[in-house]
Design an enzyme around this catalytic site. Structure first.
Site, mmCIF file in Angstrom:
data_model
loop_
_atom_site.group_PDB
_atom_site.id
_atom_site.type_symbol
_atom_site.label_atom_id
_atom_site.label_comp_id
_atom_site.label_asym_id
_atom_site.label_seq_id
_atom_site.Cartn_x
_atom_site.Cartn_y
_atom_site.Cartn_z
ATOM 1 N N HIS A 110 2.663 18.799 41.858
ATOM 2 C CA HIS A 110 3.286 20.056 42.279
ATOM 3 C C HIS A 110 3.553 20.118 43.788
ATOM 4 O O HIS A 110 4.643 20.467 44.231
ATOM 5 C CB HIS A 110 2.405 21.246 41.893
ATOM 6 C CG HIS A 110 1.940 21.223 40.462
ATOM 7 N ND1 HIS A 110 2.752 20.811 39.431
ATOM 8 C CD2 HIS A 110 0.760 21.566 39.893
ATOM 9 C CE1 HIS A 110 2.071 20.899 38.293
ATOM 10 N NE2 HIS A 110 0.865 21.349 38.545
ATOM 11 N N ARG A 116 -3.704 17.459 15.303
ATOM 12 C CA ARG A 116 -4.595 16.668 14.450
ATOM 13 C C ARG A 116 -5.224 17.495 13.331
ATOM 14 O O ARG A 116 -5.556 16.963 12.287
ATOM 15 C CB ARG A 116 -5.676 16.016 15.316
ATOM 16 C CG ARG A 116 -5.062 14.936 16.205
ATOM 17 C CD ARG A 116 -6.096 14.028 16.763
ATOM 18 N NE ARG A 116 -7.191 14.818 17.341
ATOM 19 C CZ ARG A 116 -8.144 14.326 18.118
ATOM 20 N NH1 ARG A 116 -8.142 13.049 18.402
ATOM 21 N NH2 ARG A 116 -9.094 15.087 18.608
ATOM 22 N N LYS A 146 9.616 26.876 38.050
ATOM 23 C CA LYS A 146 9.401 28.190 38.669
ATOM 24 C C LYS A 146 10.643 28.600 39.440
ATOM 25 O O LYS A 146 11.184 27.808 40.226
ATOM 26 C CB LYS A 146 8.199 28.147 39.636
ATOM 27 C CG LYS A 146 6.852 28.008 38.932
ATOM 28 C CD LYS A 146 5.710 28.055 39.943
ATOM 29 C CE LYS A 146 4.393 27.647 39.313
ATOM 30 N NZ LYS A 146 3.623 28.732 38.745
ATOM 31 N N HIS A 202 5.660 21.569 35.947
ATOM 32 C CA HIS A 202 6.075 22.950 35.653
ATOM 33 C C HIS A 202 6.425 23.742 36.910
ATOM 34 O O HIS A 202 7.118 24.743 36.834
ATOM 35 C CB HIS A 202 5.039 23.674 34.780
ATOM 36 C CG HIS A 202 3.839 24.187 35.513
ATOM 37 N ND1 HIS A 202 2.762 23.401 35.805
ATOM 38 C CD2 HIS A 202 3.537 25.423 36.004
ATOM 39 C CE1 HIS A 202 1.848 24.132 36.444
ATOM 40 N NE2 HIS A 202 2.295 25.367 36.579
ATOM 41 N N ASP A 221 -4.747 16.316 40.712
ATOM 42 C CA ASP A 221 -4.354 17.414 39.820
ATOM 43 C C ASP A 221 -3.214 18.255 40.409
ATOM 44 O O ASP A 221 -2.350 18.736 39.671
ATOM 45 C CB ASP A 221 -5.582 18.306 39.560
ATOM 46 C CG ASP A 221 -5.295 19.444 38.591
ATOM 47 O OD1 ASP A 221 -4.702 19.168 37.527
ATOM 48 O OD2 ASP A 221 -5.662 20.600 38.882
ATOM 49 N N LYS A 254 2.156 16.158 32.588
ATOM 50 C CA LYS A 254 1.244 15.409 33.448
ATOM 51 C C LYS A 254 -0.164 15.397 32.838
ATOM 52 O O LYS A 254 -0.413 16.234 31.978
ATOM 53 C CB LYS A 254 1.214 16.023 34.849
ATOM 54 C CG LYS A 254 0.454 17.364 34.908
ATOM 55 C CD LYS A 254 0.395 17.878 36.295
ATOM 56 C CE LYS A 254 -0.983 18.020 36.843
ATOM 57 N NZ LYS A 254 -1.857 19.009 36.232
ATOM 58 N N GLU A 307 -5.954 28.847 44.508
ATOM 59 C CA GLU A 307 -6.273 29.438 43.206
ATOM 60 C C GLU A 307 -7.660 30.060 43.272
ATOM 61 O O GLU A 307 -8.541 29.525 43.949
ATOM 62 C CB GLU A 307 -6.296 28.357 42.128
ATOM 63 C CG GLU A 307 -4.974 27.676 41.911
ATOM 64 C CD GLU A 307 -5.059 26.694 40.752
ATOM 65 O OE1 GLU A 307 -4.675 27.088 39.646
ATOM 66 O OE2 GLU A 307 -5.548 25.574 40.951
ATOM 67 N N LYS A 314 -9.527 25.249 44.360
ATOM 68 C CA LYS A 314 -10.033 26.211 43.388
ATOM 69 C C LYS A 314 -11.037 27.106 44.111
ATOM 70 O O LYS A 314 -11.648 26.689 45.095
ATOM 71 C CB LYS A 314 -10.753 25.499 42.245
ATOM 72 C CG LYS A 314 -9.913 24.417 41.562
ATOM 73 C CD LYS A 314 -9.188 24.955 40.366
ATOM 74 C CE LYS A 314 -8.431 23.857 39.636
ATOM 75 N NZ LYS A 314 -7.209 24.337 38.987
HETATM 76 C C1 BG6 Z 1 -1.852 22.603 36.636
HETATM 77 C C2 BG6 Z 1 -3.207 22.130 37.074
HETATM 78 O O1 BG6 Z 1 -0.947 21.555 36.657
HETATM 79 O O2 BG6 Z 1 -1.405 23.634 37.504
HETATM 80 C C3 BG6 Z 1 -4.203 23.276 37.093
HETATM 81 O O3 BG6 Z 1 -3.680 21.121 36.178
HETATM 82 C C4 BG6 Z 1 -3.652 24.422 37.923
HETATM 83 O O4 BG6 Z 1 -5.462 22.852 37.597
HETATM 84 C C5 BG6 Z 1 -2.235 24.783 37.509
HETATM 85 O O5 BG6 Z 1 -4.525 25.533 37.743
HETATM 86 C C6 BG6 Z 1 -1.634 25.795 38.463
HETATM 87 O O6 BG6 Z 1 -0.416 26.253 37.949
HETATM 88 P P1 BG6 Z 1 0.133 27.716 38.300
HETATM 89 O O7 BG6 Z 1 1.470 27.775 37.637
HETATM 90 O O8 BG6 Z 1 -0.866 28.684 37.746
HETATM 91 O O9 BG6 Z 1 0.207 27.788 39.796
#
Ligand code: BG6
Length: 486
Positions: free
Chosen positions: A236, A46, A178, A174, A231, A144, A212, A334
């Protein structure tokens, strides 16, 4: 498969994901000579900016996120591939200018990447259609979150589906990019010794942990009201679960692989207001210490109290022949003590112990396989071995068969997950992208948990930062006589 797309059109190009992942991945692909000849990256956001100003921004991001991989020489040949076009959704003049940038190139393949909030997916796609940029071979990738429940995900998919065929749509998770997640397929289907044991006869339970250490990291506006279940689990973790649980696909192609994954996802037993009480735990971090650093709580970061969970633990059942009676324990959060993602396959005890009565006192333990996805990459199998010595009764001890993937492939550079995904998008290979029916099966199960939480009025329990969630998460698994592999 067709020729790789010659043009990559990125929406949300000034965003965090683009700076951290997408441009560094494109740079790496360029460094390895993997981008098509005469490749053009049309970046769009933007903000008003010209090509040079945007290239400077990308250059700074590359230096920040690539470390040693960055060289001025490579950047010098990469940055001229990028041009920048400001576009506000619905601005016809800007869209016309965008089309102008791509003029004459769409027939050599156009891959569009939406790294924007999902509310902009359908309007952006409509803008592309109005600008005459959608052809039968145009591909569109979406980040996502795809919706926040089944109904809203259907609305997003309908919006895109009205303009693109499913074969043109690439939903990004994603984790599928991996290396270690793809390696699960190699482990299961490239070895003869695991598959015969990969079922309820030999496996007691499965654990999937994605821990995390980070907290909100300035993502308040996205995260609050979303939470760990939507999330991380919805996408994932359920993708990992589906790869662990699926039947062997006939071949490594998009239809065969995704057909099997969706069957596993559809076999997840829905939860209810009753079962969530014993099969789920919600948590939210409070102040504490993570890796020696004092950190604040979620509510303090947010500036107000909230019912959003930053931790979730679940006991899932897959109601099919292979997995009857085998719980899958999932947990993610987290502000955990460590950044650690792993899968634990806990095997059953041997059927009959020849070492004393039931093996008691001999050290006999069931086998465990730990597949560590990150930060290290390894597969460890705990097997029983005789402890050397002259005791009259055989004494057993666990020893570890340890395959360090980092060491075994020491010469190979670890790729950013997005490198694989962008390359596959350009080539039109959907195997590592999520099909609509998978997303919908994922949401169906997640919705049952969210509904259950509402019915049972389950709020997140507090846990001090630097712990593996509230104590009820330990009880969730220990009630069944098992424990988390920490
Ligand atoms: C994302 C989430 O999809 O994946 C985040 O929105 C998360 O909250 C992240 O931290 C974790 O990805 P990775 O590759 O660091 O394990």
């Amino acid at each position: 498969m067709t020729e790789p797309s010659a043009t990559f059109l990125l929406f949300g190009a000034t965003g965090d994901l683009a700076r951290r992942m997408i441009f560094p991945s494109l740079y790496n692909l360029h460094a390895d000579g993997l981008l098509p000849e005469d490749f053009l990256i049309v970046a769009s956001g933007r903000s008003e900016m010209d090509d040079d100003a945007f290239r400077e921004d990308v250059d700074a991001a590359l230096q920040q996120f690539l470390g040693d991989r960055y060289t001025a020489e490579l950047a010098g040949s990469f940055l001229p591939m990028i041009c920048y076009q400001p576009v506000e959704a619905g601005n016809a003049d800007q869209l016309a200018a965008l089309a102008e940038r791509i003029d004459g190139r769409a027939e050599r393949g156009l891959s569009v990447y939406l790294s924007t909030p999902p509310s902009l997916f359908a309007p952006t796609a409509q803008g592309l259609a109005d600008a005459g940029l959608i052809r039968p071979d145009t591909r569109i990738a979406m980040e996502k979150p795809i919706g926040k429940d089944l109904a809203s995900s259907k609305a997003v998919n309908d919006g895109i589906g009205a303009l693109f065929d499913e074969s043109q749509i690439f939903r990004v998770d994603h984790y599928l990019g991996k290396e270690t997640v793809q390696n699960l397929l190699a482990l299961r289907f490239g070895n003869v010794m695991f598959e015969p044991l990969w079922n309820a006869t030999a496996i007691d339970h499965v654990q999937i942990t994605v821990g995390e250490t980070v907290g909100l990291e300035g993502r308040v506006s996205y995260y609050d009201g979303v939470g760990a279940l939507r999330d991380m689990v919805q996408n994932h973790m359920l993708q990992i679960l589906s790869i662990i649980a699926m039947e062997p696909p006939a071949r490594m192609d998009p239809t065969a692989v995704r057909d099997e994954k969706v069957k596993a996802l559809r076999s997840l037993r829905p939860m209810t207001g009753e079962t969530v009480k014993t099969h789920s735990v919600r948590g939210q971090y409070t102040p504490g210490a993570v890796c020696g650093q004092i950190v604040t709580g979620y509510a303090d970061e947010l500036g107000q109290p909230s019912d959003t969970e930053t931790f979730v633990a679940l006991k899932a059942h897959i109601d099919n022949w292979r997995w009857q009676g085998v719980p899958f324990y999932l947990r993610t959060g987290k502000r955990m003590p460590a950044r650690q993602s792993e899968i634990v396959i806990q095997f059953k005890p041997v059927r009959h112990s020849i070492f004393g009565r039931d093996g008691h006192g001999t050290g006999l333990e069931p086998n465990t396989m730990v597949i560590r996805l990150q930060p290290e990459e390894y597969i460890r199998l705990q097997i029983m071995s005789k402890r050397p010595g002259l005791e009259r009764q055989v004494r057993l001890e666990e020893v570890t068969l340890d395959v360090s993937l980092t060491a075994a492939f020491a010469g190979q550079r670890r790729r950013i997950a997005y490198e694989r995904l962008i390359l596959d998008l350009l080539a039109g290979d959907q195997t590592l992208f999520v099909r609509r029916d998978e997303v919908e099966a994922q949401w169906t199960w997640i919705d049952s948990i969210i509904e259950g939480w509402k019915d049972a009025n389950m709020k997140p329990a507090p846990y001090s930062s630097g712990n593996w969630g509230p104590s009820s998460a330990i009880a969730l698994i220990e009630r069944d006589g098992a424990s988390w592999h920490d």
